[in-house]
Design a protein around this motif. Structure first.
Motif, PDB file in Angstrom:
ATOM      1  N   ARG A 107       0.836  -1.211   0.000  1.00 46.60           N
ATOM      2  CA  ARG A 107       0.000   0.000   0.000  1.00 46.60           C
ATOM      3  C   ARG A 107       0.864   1.251   0.000  1.00 46.60           C
ATOM      4  O   ARG A 107       0.573   2.219  -0.712  1.00 46.60           O
ATOM      5  CB  ARG A 107      -0.927  -0.003   1.208  1.00 46.60           C
ATOM      6  CG  ARG A 107      -1.838   1.212   1.241  1.00 46.60           C
ATOM      7  CD  ARG A 107      -2.899   1.165   2.316  1.00 46.60           C
ATOM      8  NE  ARG A 107      -3.930   2.163   2.047  1.00 46.60           N
ATOM      9  CZ  ARG A 107      -5.000   2.346   2.781  1.00 46.60           C
ATOM     10  NH1 ARG A 107      -5.228   1.592   3.839  1.00 46.60           N
ATOM     11  NH2 ARG A 107      -5.889   3.275   2.467  1.00 46.60           N
ATOM     12  N   LEU A 108       1.907   1.252   0.814  1.00 49.30           N
ATOM     13  CA  LEU A 108       2.814   2.401   0.853  1.00 49.30           C
ATOM     14  C   LEU A 108       3.447   2.635  -0.509  1.00 49.30           C
ATOM     15  O   LEU A 108       3.459   3.770  -1.025  1.00 49.30           O
ATOM     16  CB  LEU A 108       3.888   2.163   1.910  1.00 49.30           C
ATOM     17  CG  LEU A 108       5.050   3.171   1.954  1.00 49.30           C
ATOM     18  CD1 LEU A 108       4.531   4.566   2.280  1.00 49.30           C
ATOM     19  CD2 LEU A 108       6.091   2.733   2.972  1.00 49.30           C
ATOM     20  N   LEU A 109       3.958   1.578  -1.116  1.00 50.16           N
ATOM     21  CA  LEU A 109       4.634   1.706  -2.410  1.00 50.16           C
ATOM     22  C   LEU A 109       3.662   2.157  -3.495  1.00 50.16           C
ATOM     23  O   LEU A 109       3.960   3.071  -4.273  1.00 50.16           O
ATOM     24  CB  LEU A 109       5.279   0.376  -2.786  1.00 50.16           C
ATOM     25  CG  LEU A 109       6.015   0.331  -4.137  1.00 50.16           C
ATOM     26  CD1 LEU A 109       7.155   1.339  -4.151  1.00 50.16           C
ATOM     27  CD2 LEU A 109       6.550  -1.077  -4.400  1.00 50.16           C
ATOM     28  N   GLY A 110       2.487   1.530  -3.551  1.00 52.23           N
ATOM     29  CA  GLY A 110       1.523   1.870  -4.589  1.00 52.23           C
ATOM     30  C   GLY A 110       1.011   3.296  -4.454  1.00 52.23           C
ATOM     31  O   GLY A 110       0.897   4.020  -5.444  1.00 52.23           O
ATOM     32  N   SER A 111       0.712   3.716  -3.226  1.00 56.59           N
ATOM     33  CA  SER A 111       0.173   5.066  -3.017  1.00 56.59           C
ATOM     34  C   SER A 111       1.235   6.131  -3.243  1.00 56.59           C
ATOM     35  O   SER A 111       0.963   7.182  -3.845  1.00 56.59           O
ATOM     36  CB  SER A 111      -0.393   5.182  -1.596  1.00 56.59           C
ATOM     37  OG  SER A 111      -1.469   4.293  -1.407  1.00 56.59           O
ATOM     38  N   ALA A 156      -0.970   0.290  -8.231  1.00 55.35           N
ATOM     39  CA  ALA A 156      -1.387  -0.730  -7.267  1.00 55.35           C
ATOM     40  C   ALA A 156      -1.095  -2.125  -7.801  1.00 55.35           C
ATOM     41  O   ALA A 156      -0.615  -2.996  -7.057  1.00 55.35           O
ATOM     42  CB  ALA A 156      -2.873  -0.578  -6.959  1.00 55.35           C
ATOM     43  N   ILE A 157      -1.385  -2.355  -9.063  1.00 55.18           N
ATOM     44  CA  ILE A 157      -1.107  -3.677  -9.653  1.00 55.18           C
ATOM     45  C   ILE A 157       0.392  -3.954  -9.631  1.00 55.18           C
ATOM     46  O   ILE A 157       0.834  -5.062  -9.274  1.00 55.18           O
ATOM     47  CB  ILE A 157      -1.666  -3.744 -11.081  1.00 55.18           C
ATOM     48  CG1 ILE A 157      -3.196  -3.720 -11.055  1.00 55.18           C
ATOM     49  CG2 ILE A 157      -1.172  -4.999 -11.794  1.00 55.18           C
ATOM     50  CD1 ILE A 157      -3.823  -3.645 -12.431  1.00 55.18           C
ATOM     51  N   LEU A 161      -5.821  -4.598  -2.820  1.00 57.64           N
ATOM     52  CA  LEU A 161      -4.830  -3.525  -2.775  1.00 57.64           C
ATOM     53  C   LEU A 161      -5.227  -2.389  -3.721  1.00 57.64           C
ATOM     54  O   LEU A 161      -5.045  -1.211  -3.390  1.00 57.64           O
ATOM     55  CB  LEU A 161      -3.454  -4.076  -3.151  1.00 57.64           C
ATOM     56  CG  LEU A 161      -2.333  -3.037  -3.226  1.00 57.64           C
ATOM     57  CD1 LEU A 161      -2.069  -2.417  -1.859  1.00 57.64           C
ATOM     58  CD2 LEU A 161      -1.045  -3.671  -3.773  1.00 57.64           C
ATOM     59  N   VAL A 162      -5.768  -2.725  -4.881  1.00 56.35           N
ATOM     60  CA  VAL A 162      -6.272  -1.699  -5.799  1.00 56.35           C
ATOM     61  C   VAL A 162      -7.329  -0.846  -5.097  1.00 56.35           C
ATOM     62  O   VAL A 162      -7.341   0.384  -5.224  1.00 56.35           O
ATOM     63  CB  VAL A 162      -6.839  -2.355  -7.075  1.00 56.35           C
ATOM     64  CG1 VAL A 162      -7.578  -1.330  -7.926  1.00 56.35           C
ATOM     65  CG2 VAL A 162      -5.724  -3.007  -7.883  1.00 56.35           C
ATOM     66  N   PHE A 163      -8.205  -1.485  -4.348  1.00 55.96           N
ATOM     67  CA  PHE A 163      -9.229  -0.778  -3.581  1.00 55.96           C
ATOM     68  C   PHE A 163      -8.587   0.212  -2.602  1.00 55.96           C
ATOM     69  O   PHE A 163      -9.056   1.351  -2.452  1.00 55.96           O
ATOM     70  CB  PHE A 163     -10.081  -1.802  -2.833  1.00 55.96           C
ATOM     71  CG  PHE A 163     -11.146  -1.229  -1.947  1.00 55.96           C
ATOM     72  CD1 PHE A 163     -12.390  -0.881  -2.462  1.00 55.96           C
ATOM     73  CD2 PHE A 163     -10.930  -1.046  -0.594  1.00 55.96           C
ATOM     74  CE1 PHE A 163     -13.381  -0.353  -1.647  1.00 55.96           C
ATOM     75  CE2 PHE A 163     -11.913  -0.530   0.229  1.00 55.96           C
ATOM     76  CZ  PHE A 163     -13.150  -0.182  -0.307  1.00 55.96           C
ATOM     77  N   LEU A 164      -7.502  -0.199  -1.936  1.00 53.16           N
ATOM     78  CA  LEU A 164      -6.865   0.640  -0.925  1.00 53.16           C
ATOM     79  C   LEU A 164      -6.058   1.781  -1.526  1.00 53.16           C
ATOM     80  O   LEU A 164      -5.918   2.841  -0.906  1.00 53.16           O
ATOM     81  CB  LEU A 164      -5.958  -0.221  -0.039  1.00 53.16           C
ATOM     82  CG  LEU A 164      -6.650  -1.310   0.786  1.00 53.16           C
ATOM     83  CD1 LEU A 164      -5.633  -2.088   1.599  1.00 53.16           C
ATOM     84  CD2 LEU A 164      -7.696  -0.700   1.704  1.00 53.16           C
ATOM     85  N   ALA A 214     -11.797  -1.230  -8.029  1.00 51.74           N
ATOM     86  CA  ALA A 214     -11.501   0.186  -8.269  1.00 51.74           C
ATOM     87  C   ALA A 214     -12.790   1.004  -8.297  1.00 51.74           C
ATOM     88  O   ALA A 214     -12.864   2.087  -7.696  1.00 51.74           O
ATOM     89  CB  ALA A 214     -10.738   0.341  -9.582  1.00 51.74           C
ATOM     90  N   ALA A 215     -13.809   0.493  -8.984  1.00 47.82           N
ATOM     91  CA  ALA A 215     -15.091   1.199  -9.041  1.00 47.82           C
ATOM     92  C   ALA A 215     -15.725   1.279  -7.657  1.00 47.82           C
ATOM     93  O   ALA A 215     -16.319   2.304  -7.291  1.00 47.82           O
ATOM     94  CB  ALA A 215     -16.030   0.493 -10.019  1.00 47.82           C
ATOM     95  N   LEU A 216     -15.604   0.206  -6.866  1.00 44.31           N
ATOM     96  CA  LEU A 216     -16.159   0.205  -5.515  1.00 44.31           C
ATOM     97  C   LEU A 216     -15.480   1.266  -4.652  1.00 44.31           C
ATOM     98  O   LEU A 216     -16.141   1.953  -3.861  1.00 44.31           O
ATOM     99  CB  LEU A 216     -15.976  -1.181  -4.890  1.00 44.31           C
ATOM    100  CG  LEU A 216     -16.851  -1.538  -3.688  1.00 44.31           C
ATOM    101  CD1 LEU A 216     -18.321  -1.530  -4.065  1.00 44.31           C
ATOM    102  CD2 LEU A 216     -16.456  -2.915  -3.143  1.00 44.31           C
ATOM    103  N   ALA A 217     -14.166   1.427  -4.804  1.00 39.22           N
ATOM    104  CA  ALA A 217     -13.443   2.441  -4.046  1.00 39.22           C
ATOM    105  C   ALA A 217     -13.902   3.844  -4.414  1.00 39.22           C
ATOM    106  O   ALA A 217     -14.052   4.708  -3.543  1.00 39.22           O
ATOM    107  CB  ALA A 217     -11.939   2.301  -4.293  1.00 39.22           C
TER     108      ALA A 217
END
Length: 327
Positions: A153-157, A316-317, A275-278, A246-249
């Motif tokens: 999460r840290l890396l993706g964000s 995220a992916i 993770l995509v959601f986060l 992603a759409a849910l997020a």
């Protein structure tokens, strides 16, 4: 002769009235909800809310402290002069200067008004609610058996924030941000710092608490209304699970201090779509799009939000495949 003021009914009065009514009708409510499906949904809802609430409260208190004691002028002085270097520096500032999504928009607007490069201010806007310590600790608590989820999460964000900052530096145009957002923001006069802290924390808690309840209700509804075989089918359908999460997020618009517990409740889905959601949630959702349009202008939001969504999904992916593997 003194004027008589009419008492004003606020949301707090309504909340207290509903709470008293619920306590009075407790036996009837228990009897009406004594159904297996509703008991399951209530258990999921309470678990999500109770686990997330302490982190939500801590997050809004820190956000209020930053609004009261850390001025945009201080942040501007800490950032490097070169925009290309200021972008990752502003992203890393999110590690020590937490704030919720709602608070990050006016802070970014104040930074731009103080003369901070647009790219750096936008990188901070995306990083602050996504990589701060409260969010990372909440993620670790929500995923106790998956410590790599915190790093992913840290890396993706952080990659999302820096990539969007550099992208804006390269292709963004001055006129896409309305001129009003570039003026120095007027700070309220006659207000003490502790009063600013309390008022900011109260405002953020009311706003974020509503979205936490919404997320808990969504998790509870998914647990009982969506057939288990549907979610099980998504576990083997990456191309479908990723856009669905992603759409849910985007639609749920959860607070970043609470979204990890909602994602953890969807245990039947693979880790990478969760993770995509986060990563997507703190970067772009319906409330952020509205806030950005009102603060920076419609032309900005129509360009920034879709680009952020695409970059967040890709980052995220990539972070998930690197740290979590294909699961």
């Amino acid at each position: 002769m003194p004027t008589r003021t009419t008492p004003r009914i606020t949301s707090l009065h309504l909340f207290c009235a509903v709470l008293v009514a619920a306590l009075a009708a407790r036996p009837l409510i228990i009897a009406a909800l004594d159904v297996a499906v509703l008991r399951t949904a209530a258990t999921v809802f309470v678990a999500v809310c109770v686990q997330a609430l302490p982190f939500l409260v801590l997050g809004v208190l820190l956000s209020g402290a930053i609004a009261a004691f850390v001025t945009p002028a201080v942040l501007r002085g800490l950032l490097p002069a070169r925009p290309s270097v200021a972008v990752p520096a502003a992203g890393l500032a999110g590690l020590v200067l937490p704030g919720c999504e709602c608070a990050s928009v006016p802070v970014a607007r104040r930074l731009i008004g103080q003369g901070v490069p647009d790219a750096a201010a936008l990188a901070f806007l995306l990083a602050a609610p996504a990589v701060n310590p409260v969010v990372l600790v909440a993620t670790a608590v929500a995923f106790p058996g998956e410590p790599a989820m915190v790093g992913a999460r840290l890396l993706g964000s952080l990659a999302t924030a820096c990539a969007m900052g550099w992208l804006w530096q390269r292709v963004g145009r001055h006129e896409w941000i309305i001129e009003r957002a570039r003026r120095p923001a007027a700070m309220p006069s006659g207000t003490g710092r502790w009063a600013v802290l309390v008022e900011t924390a109260r405002h953020d808690l009311v706003a974020a608490g509503g979205f936490l309840v919404l997320g808990g209700l969504a998790a509870a509804a998914l647990s009982v209304l969506v057939p288990a075989e549907w979610l099980a089918g998504l576990s083997g359908q990456w191309l479908l699970a990723v856009p669905v999460m992603a759409a849910l997020a985007v639609v749920l618009a959860l607070c970043s201090e609470a979204d990890a517990f909602v994602a953890a409740s969807l245990s039947m889905l693979p880790l990478v779509p969760r993770l995509v959601f986060l990563v997507v949630g703190p970067a772009v959702d319906v409330k952020l799009i509205a806030l950005q349009a009102g603060t920076f202008g419609r032309a900005f939001a129509l360009r920034f939000a879709p680009a952020t969504l695409a970059v967040a999904v890709l980052c995220a992916i990539a972070a998930g495949l690197f740290l979590l593997g294909p699961r």
